[in-house]
Each structure stands twice: as C-alpha cells, then as structure tokens.
Design a protein around this motif. Structure first.
Motif, mmCIF file in Angstrom:
data_model
loop_
_atom_site.group_PDB
_atom_site.id
_atom_site.type_symbol
_atom_site.label_atom_id
_atom_site.label_comp_id
_atom_site.label_asym_id
_atom_site.label_seq_id
_atom_site.Cartn_x
_atom_site.Cartn_y
_atom_site.Cartn_z
ATOM 1 N N THR A 124 -2.129 5.772 -3.395
ATOM 2 C CA THR A 124 -1.543 6.508 -2.278
ATOM 3 C C THR A 124 -2.222 7.863 -2.130
ATOM 4 O O THR A 124 -2.529 8.304 -1.016
ATOM 5 N N ARG B 78 2.278 -3.098 -4.262
ATOM 6 C CA ARG B 78 3.670 -3.276 -3.808
ATOM 7 C C ARG B 78 4.149 -4.709 -4.033
ATOM 8 O O ARG B 78 5.297 -4.941 -4.413
ATOM 9 N N ARG C 220 -10.591 3.191 3.964
ATOM 10 C CA ARG C 220 -9.148 3.277 4.183
ATOM 11 C C ARG C 220 -8.524 1.892 4.143
ATOM 12 O O ARG C 220 -7.477 1.679 3.538
ATOM 13 N N SER C 221 -9.189 0.924 4.742
ATOM 14 C CA SER C 221 -8.693 -0.452 4.749
ATOM 15 C C SER C 221 -8.667 -1.040 3.340
ATOM 16 O O SER C 221 -7.715 -1.729 2.970
ATOM 17 N N GLN C 222 -9.708 -0.746 2.564
ATOM 18 C CA GLN C 222 -9.748 -1.242 1.179
ATOM 19 C C GLN C 222 -8.594 -0.680 0.363
ATOM 20 O O GLN C 222 -7.903 -1.413 -0.344
ATOM 21 N N PHE D 38 -5.599 7.228 -0.608
ATOM 22 C CA PHE D 38 -5.459 6.942 0.825
ATOM 23 C C PHE D 38 -5.259 8.246 1.595
ATOM 24 O O PHE D 38 -5.913 8.487 2.608
ATOM 25 N N ASP D 39 -4.364 9.093 1.092
ATOM 26 C CA ASP D 39 -4.097 10.366 1.760
ATOM 27 C C ASP D 39 -5.355 11.238 1.809
ATOM 28 O O ASP D 39 -5.610 11.906 2.807
ATOM 29 N N VAL E 39 -3.028 -0.976 -2.049
ATOM 30 C CA VAL E 39 -1.644 -0.491 -2.033
ATOM 31 C C VAL E 39 -0.703 -1.668 -1.799
ATOM 32 O O VAL E 39 0.322 -1.813 -2.472
ATOM 33 N N GLY E 40 -1.051 -2.525 -0.848
ATOM 34 C CA GLY E 40 -0.235 -3.712 -0.577
ATOM 35 C C GLY E 40 -0.131 -4.609 -1.793
ATOM 36 O O GLY E 40 0.936 -5.151 -2.101
ATOM 37 N N ASP F 129 -5.812 0.551 1.474
ATOM 38 C CA ASP F 129 -4.566 0.021 2.018
ATOM 39 C C ASP F 129 -4.272 -1.373 1.465
ATOM 40 O O ASP F 129 -3.136 -1.692 1.128
ATOM 41 N N ALA F 130 -5.297 -2.199 1.342
ATOM 42 C CA ALA F 130 -5.119 -3.541 0.773
ATOM 43 C C ALA F 130 -4.682 -3.464 -0.688
ATOM 44 O O ALA F 130 -3.821 -4.227 -1.133
#
Length: 112
Positions: free
Chosen positions: A25, A66, A55-57, A28-29, A62-63, A59-60
């Motif tokens: 996170t 989660r 950013r997409s990498q 990403f920020d 992070v998903g 984000d993936a």
C-alpha cells in the motif's frame, strides 16, 4: 497438529500478510504521488515500464494479499469448526508438513 499449533501458524501467516499489505500500500501510494509530481510522458519512456504498469502490478499484489487474508479467515473458521486439516475433497487428513508450508491449505497433496 494441535489447535494451538494451527492457531500460531495462522497468526504468523496473518502477520506476514498484513506487513506485506502495508508495504504494498505504501509502494502504491508512492507511485501515485510520484506520478502527480511529474508531467513526464511515461508511456513513451524508452527507459522501462510505465508508471501505469507499475501501479497495476502493485495493485494486483495488493489484491493477492487481501485474498490471502480471506483465506486465513476461512482457515480460522475451519479451525473453530474442527475441520481444519481435513481435505475438502476427499476427507483425508492434510499432512502437518503441508499445513506448516501452507497454513491455509484446504486440500491434501493428492487432491491439490
């Protein structure tokens, strides 16, 4: 594996995943902040990946972290129900070594 051992494994897995999620996170920020401070045309940058790609990498990832937290919660529910360490496919015991390597495992090695 005793319930106490399983609880310890799942707690350690949760801690690792939460640290990873916090790091991602932050990454990403940082990427978003960096892209706001520049007017560079990163889509045509011959130096490498675009900011959007990075950013997409992240984000993936992070998903993925989660989803791992949800798997940990599901494993904790199985532990509370007394079904932790029982293969969801064939009903056999999941070997302790598999649970130690992958505390959220739902299946034995044969059914995986």
């Amino acid at each position: 594996m005793t319930p106490t051992q399983a609880t310890a494994l799942l707690e350690a897995e949760r801690d690792r995943t939460l640290r990873r999620l916090a790091d991602l996170t932050g990454d990403f920020d940082s990427i978003v902040a960096a892209s706001l401070d520049t007017n560079a045309d990163d889509e045509h940058d011959p130096e490498g990946a675009t900011i959007a790609f990075e950013r997409s990498q992240v984000d993936a990832l992070v998903g993925q972290a989660r989803r791992q937290l949800k798997e940990i919660e599901a494993a904790e529910e199985r532990l509370a129900a007394g079904t932790y360490g029982v293969c969801e496919v064939c009903g056999a015991r999941v070997p302790d070594a598999r649970l130690e390597a992958r505390p959220t495992a739902r299946t034995c090695v044969s059914c995986a």
